[in-house]
Write a protein that holds these residues in place. Structure first.
Motif, PDB file in Angstrom:
ATOM      1  N   ARG A  90       0.924  -1.237  -0.097  1.00 19.96           N
ATOM      2  CA  ARG A  90      -0.285   0.109  -0.046  1.00 19.96           C
ATOM      3  C   ARG A  90       0.830   1.203   0.025  1.00 19.96           C
ATOM      4  O   ARG A  90       1.468   1.343   1.040  1.00 19.96           O
ATOM      5  N   THR A  91       0.700   1.843  -1.226  1.00 21.60           N
ATOM      6  CA  THR A  91       1.764   2.798  -1.370  1.00 21.60           C
ATOM      7  C   THR A  91       1.031   4.142  -1.898  1.00 21.60           C
ATOM      8  O   THR A  91      -0.080   3.796  -2.230  1.00 21.60           O
ATOM      9  N   VAL A 101     -10.556  -0.102 -11.580  1.00 22.25           N
ATOM     10  CA  VAL A 101     -10.270  -1.046 -10.211  1.00 22.25           C
ATOM     11  C   VAL A 101     -11.845  -1.466  -9.961  1.00 22.25           C
ATOM     12  O   VAL A 101     -12.984  -0.965 -10.158  1.00 22.25           O
ATOM     13  N   VAL A 102     -11.641  -2.748  -9.305  1.00 24.09           N
ATOM     14  CA  VAL A 102     -12.966  -3.426  -9.190  1.00 24.09           C
ATOM     15  C   VAL A 102     -12.764  -4.268  -7.830  1.00 24.09           C
ATOM     16  O   VAL A 102     -11.937  -4.048  -6.936  1.00 24.09           O
ATOM     17  N   VAL A 145      -5.166   3.722  -4.814  1.00 25.49           N
ATOM     18  CA  VAL A 145      -6.404   3.868  -5.307  1.00 25.49           C
ATOM     19  C   VAL A 145      -6.869   2.428  -5.468  1.00 25.49           C
ATOM     20  O   VAL A 145      -7.963   2.097  -5.909  1.00 25.49           O
ATOM     21  N   MET A 146      -5.876   1.435  -5.693  1.00 21.89           N
ATOM     22  CA  MET A 146      -6.091   0.051  -6.024  1.00 21.89           C
ATOM     23  C   MET A 146      -7.248  -0.724  -4.777  1.00 21.89           C
ATOM     24  O   MET A 146      -7.786  -1.587  -5.098  1.00 21.89           O
ATOM     25  N   PHE A 147      -6.945   0.113  -3.578  1.00 20.64           N
ATOM     26  CA  PHE A 147      -7.556  -0.527  -2.639  1.00 20.64           C
ATOM     27  C   PHE A 147      -8.961   0.113  -2.451  1.00 20.64           C
ATOM     28  O   PHE A 147      -9.726   0.043  -1.277  1.00 20.64           O
ATOM     29  N   LEU A 169      -6.307  11.758 -14.414  1.00 18.01           N
ATOM     30  CA  LEU A 169      -7.512  11.065 -14.179  1.00 18.01           C
ATOM     31  C   LEU A 169      -7.425   9.815 -13.129  1.00 18.01           C
ATOM     32  O   LEU A 169      -8.279   8.869 -13.120  1.00 18.01           O
ATOM     33  N   ASN A 170      -6.265   9.710 -12.396  1.00 17.95           N
ATOM     34  CA  ASN A 170      -6.128   8.581 -11.257  1.00 17.95           C
ATOM     35  C   ASN A 170      -7.140   8.769 -10.286  1.00 17.95           C
ATOM     36  O   ASN A 170      -7.324   9.940  -9.830  1.00 17.95           O
ATOM     37  N   GLY A 171      -7.927   7.970 -10.137  1.00 16.75           N
ATOM     38  CA  GLY A 171      -8.865   7.798  -9.092  1.00 16.75           C
ATOM     39  C   GLY A 171     -10.340   8.450  -9.433  1.00 16.75           C
ATOM     40  O   GLY A 171     -11.281   8.568  -8.779  1.00 16.75           O
TER      41      GLY A 171
END
Length: 216
Positions: A62-63, A91-92, A68-70, A148-150
Motif C-alpha cells: 500500500r503506497t 479498479v474492481v 487507489v487499488m484499495f 485521471l487517477n482515481g
C-alpha cells in the motif's frame, strides 16, 4: 437515479479475474473539449488480490501509487510505465482488496471517434489498429494521463466512464498469459489476459490461446 447505460455496479464489485472478461465489449467513454470519444474494449488483463505477484499491490503493498487499488470498484487506476506512457486500469472488487483490470486495447466506435483519437494520438506508422492496440497507445489516443487517477467510472458528468453494451456470452473470447510480467514467478503463466478473438485491435495475438470458460 442511476443512468441505465452505465456499467452495472454488480460487475464492478466482482474480482478482477471475474470482471476482466466481462469488460470486453463494453464501452469506454472519454469526454474531451472536442466532444465525447466512444470506444469498445477489446482486450484486458486481470491483476487481482494481494497474492498476485504480477500486481503492483502484491503482498498488500500500500503506497501512494497503489492506494487507489484499495478503493471499492468503479474508479480508474492510471500509472506510468517507463516513466512516460500512461496505462488505464479499472479498479474492481470490494474496498481494501486490491483488484484492477488493465485495459490493453480499444476500438473506436465511429469515424468521428477515430478522427478525435487520431488527433490526440499524433503520427503513428503501420496498420490502422496501431491507433489504440496497446495500453500506452490507447491512453495517448484518449488523452488519459495521471490527472485521471482515481476518477469515478460509474457516473455521468465526469471525464471518463464505462457504459454497458455487449453480453460476454455473445463474444468470441479467448484467454492466455499476460504480457511482460516475467518477474511474477508462478503467476507469470496464469491465463489472465482476455481478448476478442479476430479483432484487429488486440495488442498481441497469442500463439495458442484457449477459449474462455465462463464461470457461472
Amino acid at each position: 437515479m442511476r443512468d441505465t447505460n452505465l456499467l452495472s455496479p454488480a460487475l464492478l464489485s466482482q474480482t478482477a479475474l471475474e470482471a476482466a472478461p466481462r469488460l470486453l465489449g463494453q464501452t469506454l467513454v472519454r469526454v474531451t473539449d472536442d466532444g465525447e470519444i466512444r470506444c469498445r474494449i477489446i482486450e484486458t488483463e486481470s491483476y487481482g488480490g494481494a497474492e498476485d505477484q504480477g500486481s503492483h499491490a502484491f503482498g498488500n503493498r500500500r503506497t501512494a501509487r497503489t492506494e487507489v487499488m484499495f478503493a471499492a470498484g468503479g474508479v480508474a487506476y492510471v500509472y506510468l510505465i517507463y516513466g512516460m506512457y500512461s496505462c488505464l486500469n479499472v479498479v474492481v472488487g470490494e474496498a481494501d482488496d486490491p483488484q484492477a483490470v488493465l485495459i490493453r486495447g480499444v476500438e473506436p466506435l465511429t469515424a468521428r471517434d477515430e478522427e478525435l483519437m487520431r488527433k490526440y494520438r499524433g503520427h503513428f506508422s503501420g496498420k490502422a489498429a496501431n491507433l489504440s492496440n496497446g495500453p500506452g497507445k490507447l491512453c495517448r489516443a484518449l488523452r488519459i494521463d495521471r490527472s485521471l487517477n482515481g476518477c469515478p467510472l460509474d457516473r455521468m458528468g465526469g471525464p471518463l466512464r464505462l457504459e454497458a453494451e455487449d453480453d460476454v456470452q455473445d463474444l468470441a473470447i479467448v484467454q492466455c498469459p499476460r504480457i511482460n510480467i516475467d518477474y511474477a514467478g508462478e503467476y507469470a503463466q496464469k491465463p489472465w489476459r482476455f481478448y476478442i478473438e479476430g479483432n484487429p485491435f488486440v495488442s498481441v495475438k497469442d500463439k495458442d490461446p484457449a477459449p474462455y470458460q465462463q464461470r457461472l
